[in-house]
Design a protein around this motif. Sequence first.
Motif, short mmCIF file in Angstrom:
data_model
loop_
_atom_site.label_atom_id
_atom_site.label_comp_id
_atom_site.label_asym_id
_atom_site.label_seq_id
_atom_site.Cartn_x
_atom_site.Cartn_y
_atom_site.Cartn_z
N LYS A 122 1.92 -4.25 -46.73
CA LYS A 122 2.18 -5.59 -47.25
C LYS A 122 0.89 -6.24 -47.74
O LYS A 122 0.82 -6.78 -48.83
CB LYS A 122 2.74 -6.49 -46.13
N ILE A 123 -0.14 -6.21 -46.88
CA ILE A 123 -1.41 -6.85 -47.24
C ILE A 123 -2.08 -6.08 -48.37
O ILE A 123 -2.67 -6.65 -49.29
CB ILE A 123 -2.34 -6.97 -46.02
N ASN A 124 -1.94 -4.75 -48.33
CA ASN A 124 -2.50 -3.92 -49.38
C ASN A 124 -1.88 -4.29 -50.74
O ASN A 124 -2.57 -4.39 -51.74
CB ASN A 124 -2.24 -2.45 -49.06
N GLY A 125 -0.58 -4.51 -50.72
CA GLY A 125 0.13 -4.93 -51.94
C GLY A 125 -0.46 -6.23 -52.48
O GLY A 125 -0.69 -6.38 -53.68
N PHE A 126 -0.74 -7.16 -51.58
CA PHE A 126 -1.35 -8.42 -51.98
C PHE A 126 -2.74 -8.17 -52.57
O PHE A 126 -3.11 -8.74 -53.61
CB PHE A 126 -1.43 -9.38 -50.78
N CYS A 127 -3.51 -7.30 -51.91
CA CYS A 127 -4.90 -7.05 -52.33
C CYS A 127 -4.98 -6.37 -53.70
O CYS A 127 -6.00 -6.45 -54.38
CB CYS A 127 -5.63 -6.22 -51.29
N LYS A 128 -3.91 -5.68 -54.11
CA LYS A 128 -3.92 -4.97 -55.41
C LYS A 128 -4.19 -5.90 -56.58
O LYS A 128 -4.76 -5.49 -57.58
CB LYS A 128 -2.57 -4.27 -55.63
N THR A 129 -3.75 -7.15 -56.44
CA THR A 129 -3.98 -8.09 -57.55
C THR A 129 -4.95 -9.20 -57.16
O THR A 129 -5.22 -10.10 -57.95
CB THR A 129 -2.65 -8.73 -58.00
N PHE A 130 -5.47 -9.14 -55.95
CA PHE A 130 -6.38 -10.18 -55.48
C PHE A 130 -7.78 -9.92 -56.04
O PHE A 130 -8.29 -8.80 -55.95
CB PHE A 130 -6.39 -10.18 -53.95
N GLU A 131 -8.38 -10.97 -56.60
CA GLU A 131 -9.71 -10.78 -57.19
C GLU A 131 -10.77 -11.61 -56.49
O GLU A 131 -11.93 -11.62 -56.88
CB GLU A 131 -9.67 -11.12 -58.69
N ASN A 134 -8.21 1.08 -40.78
CA ASN A 134 -6.99 0.36 -41.17
C ASN A 134 -7.31 -0.84 -42.07
O ASN A 134 -6.50 -1.24 -42.90
CB ASN A 134 -6.26 -0.18 -39.95
N THR A 135 -8.47 -1.42 -41.86
CA THR A 135 -8.89 -2.60 -42.60
C THR A 135 -9.68 -2.20 -43.84
O THR A 135 -9.45 -2.70 -44.93
CB THR A 135 -9.77 -3.48 -41.68
N ALA A 136 -10.62 -1.26 -43.65
CA ALA A 136 -11.52 -0.86 -44.73
C ALA A 136 -10.75 -0.31 -45.93
O ALA A 136 -11.17 -0.45 -47.07
CB ALA A 136 -12.52 0.18 -44.22
N ARG A 137 -9.58 0.28 -45.68
CA ARG A 137 -8.81 0.87 -46.78
C ARG A 137 -8.37 -0.18 -47.80
O ARG A 137 -8.13 0.14 -48.95
CB ARG A 137 -7.59 1.63 -46.23
N LEU A 138 -8.28 -1.44 -47.37
CA LEU A 138 -7.88 -2.50 -48.30
C LEU A 138 -8.91 -2.67 -49.42
O LEU A 138 -8.59 -3.16 -50.50
CB LEU A 138 -7.72 -3.84 -47.56
N GLY A 139 -10.11 -2.21 -49.16
CA GLY A 139 -11.19 -2.31 -50.14
C GLY A 139 -10.92 -1.47 -51.38
O GLY A 139 -11.55 -1.67 -52.42
N ARG A 140 -9.99 -0.52 -51.27
CA ARG A 140 -9.67 0.32 -52.43
C ARG A 140 -8.40 -0.14 -53.14
O ARG A 140 -8.00 0.48 -54.13
CB ARG A 140 -9.45 1.76 -51.97
N ASN A 188 -7.68 -2.76 -54.94
CA ASN A 188 -7.88 -3.22 -56.32
C ASN A 188 -9.26 -2.78 -56.79
O ASN A 188 -10.26 -3.47 -56.56
CB ASN A 188 -7.75 -4.75 -56.38
N PRO A 189 -9.35 -1.62 -57.46
CA PRO A 189 -10.67 -1.10 -57.87
C PRO A 189 -11.41 -2.07 -58.80
O PRO A 189 -12.62 -1.99 -58.91
CB PRO A 189 -10.31 0.20 -58.61
N ALA A 190 -10.67 -2.98 -59.43
CA ALA A 190 -11.33 -3.92 -60.35
C ALA A 190 -11.99 -5.08 -59.61
O ALA A 190 -12.78 -5.83 -60.18
CB ALA A 190 -10.30 -4.46 -61.34
N ASN A 191 -11.66 -5.26 -58.33
CA ASN A 191 -12.24 -6.37 -57.58
C ASN A 191 -13.68 -6.04 -57.17
O ASN A 191 -13.91 -5.14 -56.36
CB ASN A 191 -11.38 -6.69 -56.35
N LYS A 192 -14.61 -6.80 -57.73
CA LYS A 192 -16.04 -6.54 -57.44
C LYS A 192 -16.51 -7.37 -56.25
O LYS A 192 -17.69 -7.41 -55.94
CB LYS A 192 -16.90 -6.89 -58.67
N ASN A 193 -15.60 -8.07 -55.61
CA ASN A 193 -16.00 -8.97 -54.52
C ASN A 193 -15.60 -8.47 -53.14
O ASN A 193 -15.30 -9.24 -52.25
CB ASN A 193 -15.38 -10.36 -54.77
N VAL A 194 -15.59 -7.15 -52.98
CA VAL A 194 -15.24 -6.58 -51.68
C VAL A 194 -16.52 -6.38 -50.88
O VAL A 194 -17.50 -5.82 -51.38
CB VAL A 194 -14.51 -5.23 -51.86
N LYS A 195 -16.50 -6.88 -49.64
CA LYS A 195 -17.69 -6.80 -48.79
C LYS A 195 -17.30 -6.31 -47.41
O LYS A 195 -16.27 -6.72 -46.88
CB LYS A 195 -18.35 -8.18 -48.69
#
Length: 447
Positions: free
Chosen positions: A151-160, A171-177, A179-186
């Motif tokens: 569910k959260i991953n789905g949200f993150c796909k378009t989150f910038e 489980n958490t770090a995978r969300l970083g992938r 949306n490959p276009a999001n340059k704001n992952v830390k």
Amino acid sequence: MNRILILTGKAVVGILRLFRRNAGNLPGIILWHLTKGKACSMFRVDCPIIAVTGTNGKTSVTNCIAQLFEQSGKKIIINREGNNLDTGICSLLLRYCDSSGKVDADYLILETDESHVPVVYSQLKLETLIVLDFFRDQLDRNGEMETLIQKINGFCKTFEGNLILNGDDPNTARLGRANPANKNVKYFHAEPYAFATDTIYEASEGRFCPFCGSSLEYDYYQYSHIGRFRCPKCGFGDYKPYITASGIDLDKPVFTADGHEYSTKLNSIYNVYNMTAVVAAAKLYGIEQSVTDSVINNYTVNNGRMEKFILGDRETTLNLAKNPVGANMTLRVMNEQNGEKELLFVLNDNVADGLDVSWIWDINFTIFERVTRVVTSGTRAYDIAVRIKCSGYPAEKITVRPELDDAVEELAKTPGRKFVIANYTAVQPTRSALKRYIAKHGGECGE
Ligand SMILES: [Zn+2]
């Protein structure tokens, strides 16, 4: 239409106040029904929104981030009472908005339930999402953890926006992938502490790469599945941390994050992770170092999380555990304590606990060291006693006392160090029982 709905909601808040009732979720629930689930979209929020989610640590991290801004002189709105579902957040905004639905603040800092992140932030523009960890929690409320992550991953796909992730939790770090276009992952990360292990310590999730299915390789485990991991096949886990916690010494307790040493009041590895997330937020928002120091070095909790009591002269630590990780963590803190100790485990199965107590089978009681006696209590006192016995712990050292006052008397009748674990609805009654004991026999209620 919007204005009428907002005024209706505000009227409900007003009426409840009139009767001296805390509004809680009710106004939000009413508005939710009137808007067919789109209540949060009624509001106009122009300021940045920062959301904190994850299984453990949400409340602490949300409160600390709020303090970072408050102590920097900003006007913030926060769901301090932990009303973290869409209806709770909606009730909060109703309280602070004007009749047109405009919310006036410098920052909104919102603890948000994991399963409600996509719902709420499809309606409100989120600037920063902080994800702390995912553990199996209250199964029958959230459904399987994988569904939740999806569910959260789905949200993150378009989150910038900014995505701050625990880099030591696969489980958490995978969300970083997502949306490959999001340059704001830390990512935030912690170096091993004294009790980190080479092998996994407790039953847990997240041992396989979610992208290619290979077994993840760990340099070390801090607790449960949290640790420095990498996928040998696809490189999942190869990230450059934004913030690294190092020099973790829980005896003092101190840790260094982003090159600056903090001395905290809480001596658990999870506090270090929580505070590392706070440091990440502070860095992102350019908070003055003196403010970050003041927040982190003074933060303490008084809600059944590592809360200290003295029963007569027996030092006692109460900890809330609503899932196996929390319970395992308390067992580990207990083991790190030298000498013999005794444990009281209070288990309830009320609705808010999720009715299903099968999670107790994921607690690793085989790690018990120098635990000389166990008392069990709560509505499921017998279940937890059976669970502990099945781990190989001697049955003759277990005493079942379903009534809490009896259980506390039983625990305190022998000298020595005591630990108490209580699940969600058990924690407040347990605190009260400890206080009644102290009122009757002497002692101290502290932090
Ligand atoms: Zn992989």
